[in-house]
Design a protein around this motif. Structure first.
Motif, mmCIF file in Angstrom:
data_model
loop_
_atom_site.group_PDB
_atom_site.id
_atom_site.type_symbol
_atom_site.label_atom_id
_atom_site.label_comp_id
_atom_site.label_asym_id
_atom_site.label_seq_id
_atom_site.Cartn_x
_atom_site.Cartn_y
_atom_site.Cartn_z
ATOM 1 N N ARG A 55 51.110 -23.181 -4.691
ATOM 2 C CA ARG A 55 51.297 -23.079 -3.247
ATOM 3 C C ARG A 55 50.743 -24.338 -2.596
ATOM 4 O O ARG A 55 49.545 -24.495 -2.462
ATOM 5 N N CYS A 56 51.634 -25.214 -2.179
ATOM 6 C CA CYS A 56 51.240 -26.497 -1.605
ATOM 7 C C CYS A 56 51.474 -26.463 -0.097
ATOM 8 O O CYS A 56 52.609 -26.405 0.362
ATOM 9 N N TYR A 57 50.385 -26.466 0.657
ATOM 10 C CA TYR A 57 50.445 -26.489 2.120
ATOM 11 C C TYR A 57 50.264 -27.933 2.577
ATOM 12 O O TYR A 57 49.289 -28.576 2.201
ATOM 13 N N ILE A 58 51.203 -28.442 3.358
ATOM 14 C CA ILE A 58 51.083 -29.808 3.858
ATOM 15 C C ILE A 58 51.216 -29.787 5.383
ATOM 16 O O ILE A 58 51.950 -28.957 5.936
ATOM 17 N N PRO A 59 50.531 -30.672 6.090
ATOM 18 C CA PRO A 59 50.562 -30.672 7.561
ATOM 19 C C PRO A 59 51.833 -31.309 8.116
ATOM 20 O O PRO A 59 51.803 -32.375 8.722
ATOM 21 N N VAL A 60 52.953 -30.655 7.890
ATOM 22 C CA VAL A 60 54.262 -31.169 8.312
ATOM 23 C C VAL A 60 55.068 -30.022 8.917
ATOM 24 O O VAL A 60 55.057 -28.910 8.387
ATOM 25 N N THR A 61 55.744 -30.288 10.011
ATOM 26 C CA THR A 61 56.669 -29.320 10.595
ATOM 27 C C THR A 61 58.072 -29.908 10.498
ATOM 28 O O THR A 61 58.302 -31.045 10.911
ATOM 29 N N VAL A 62 58.986 -29.131 9.945
ATOM 30 C CA VAL A 62 60.373 -29.575 9.768
ATOM 31 C C VAL A 62 61.232 -28.867 10.816
ATOM 32 O O VAL A 62 61.160 -27.642 10.957
ATOM 33 N N HIS A 63 62.020 -29.628 11.563
ATOM 34 C CA HIS A 63 62.904 -29.099 12.592
ATOM 35 C C HIS A 63 64.344 -29.183 12.099
ATOM 36 O O HIS A 63 64.728 -30.169 11.470
ATOM 37 N N ALA A 64 65.132 -28.164 12.396
ATOM 38 C CA ALA A 64 66.541 -28.158 11.995
ATOM 39 C C ALA A 64 67.363 -27.413 13.036
ATOM 40 O O ALA A 64 66.821 -26.723 13.898
ATOM 41 N N GLY B 39 73.862 -23.167 16.149
ATOM 42 C CA GLY B 39 73.307 -24.300 16.861
ATOM 43 C C GLY B 39 71.895 -24.103 17.393
ATOM 44 O O GLY B 39 71.385 -24.955 18.110
ATOM 45 N N ALA B 40 71.234 -23.000 17.022
ATOM 46 C CA ALA B 40 69.870 -22.743 17.485
ATOM 47 C C ALA B 40 68.889 -23.718 16.828
ATOM 48 O O ALA B 40 69.045 -24.073 15.662
ATOM 49 N N ALA B 41 67.887 -24.141 17.599
ATOM 50 C CA ALA B 41 66.841 -25.013 17.064
ATOM 51 C C ALA B 41 65.807 -24.142 16.351
ATOM 52 O O ALA B 41 65.352 -23.139 16.892
ATOM 53 N N VAL B 42 65.455 -24.528 15.125
ATOM 54 C CA VAL B 42 64.532 -23.749 14.303
ATOM 55 C C VAL B 42 63.514 -24.705 13.694
ATOM 56 O O VAL B 42 63.844 -25.847 13.384
ATOM 57 N N THR C 104 69.715 -23.636 3.811
ATOM 58 C CA THR C 104 68.799 -24.518 3.092
ATOM 59 C C THR C 104 69.025 -25.965 3.500
ATOM 60 O O THR C 104 70.164 -26.410 3.628
ATOM 61 N N GLU C 105 67.931 -26.673 3.718
ATOM 62 C CA GLU C 105 67.935 -28.115 3.951
ATOM 63 C C GLU C 105 67.049 -28.733 2.880
ATOM 64 O O GLU C 105 66.317 -28.027 2.186
ATOM 65 N N TYR C 106 67.083 -30.048 2.753
ATOM 66 C CA TYR C 106 66.276 -30.728 1.739
ATOM 67 C C TYR C 106 65.449 -31.835 2.374
ATOM 68 O O TYR C 106 65.917 -32.533 3.277
ATOM 69 N N ILE C 107 64.223 -31.982 1.899
ATOM 70 C CA ILE C 107 63.340 -33.061 2.307
ATOM 71 C C ILE C 107 62.945 -33.846 1.066
ATOM 72 O O ILE C 107 63.137 -33.372 -0.060
ATOM 73 N N LEU C 108 62.403 -35.028 1.266
ATOM 74 C CA LEU C 108 61.937 -35.840 0.156
ATOM 75 C C LEU C 108 60.453 -36.110 0.365
ATOM 76 O O LEU C 108 60.062 -36.694 1.380
ATOM 77 N N LEU C 109 59.629 -35.660 -0.574
ATOM 78 C CA LEU C 109 58.194 -35.911 -0.513
ATOM 79 C C LEU C 109 57.906 -37.256 -1.170
ATOM 80 O O LEU C 109 58.418 -37.543 -2.252
ATOM 81 N N THR C 110 57.100 -38.066 -0.502
ATOM 82 C CA THR C 110 56.685 -39.342 -1.057
ATOM 83 C C THR C 110 55.163 -39.405 -1.012
ATOM 84 O O THR C 110 54.524 -38.683 -0.255
ATOM 85 N N LEU C 111 54.603 -40.259 -1.823
ATOM 86 C CA LEU C 111 53.160 -40.423 -1.893
ATOM 87 C C LEU C 111 52.843 -41.904 -1.755
ATOM 88 O O LEU C 111 53.435 -42.735 -2.441
ATOM 89 N N THR C 112 51.933 -42.207 -0.856
ATOM 90 C CA THR C 112 51.519 -43.593 -0.658
ATOM 91 C C THR C 112 50.074 -43.737 -1.086
ATOM 92 O O THR C 112 49.221 -42.948 -0.700
#
Length: 86
Positions: free
Chosen positions: A18-27, A33-36, A73-81
């Motif tokens: 269970r990986c919690y990250i401080p990110v909010t994804v809008h779609a 057409g509702a914003a979620v 379903t949508e997709y995101i790309l996690l990157t690490l710096t």
């Protein structure tokens, strides 16, 4: 003194159930057409992979009891710096 930082090639798993990250994804719902939004700080990613598409599922209730909730379903790309600390 750090002179170089190398990263492993290709995607790799974090091995975190269970990986919690401080990110909010809008779609936008493709059906109405509702914003979620989905807060990944409270809605975790399961065994995420860095450098590979990560699935984010969205759901929202519709006003009509006759119609099922919209889910997609949508997709995101996690990157690490990584960098040297000052």
């Amino acid at each position: 003194m750090i002179t170089q930082i190398e990263t492993a090639p290709g995607p790799y798993g974090l091995d975190i159930k269970r990986c919690y990250i401080p990110v909010t994804v809008h779609a936008v719902c493709p059906q109405c057409g509702a914003a979620v939004t989905r807060d990944l700080g409270t809605n975790y990613l399961s065994y995420p992979r860095i450098g590979a598409p990560e699935r984010v599922t969205f759901t929202h209730a519709v006003a009509s009891f006759e119609e099922p909730d919209h889910e997609w379903t949508e997709y995101i790309l996690l990157t690490l710096t990584v960098g040297a600390a000052p």
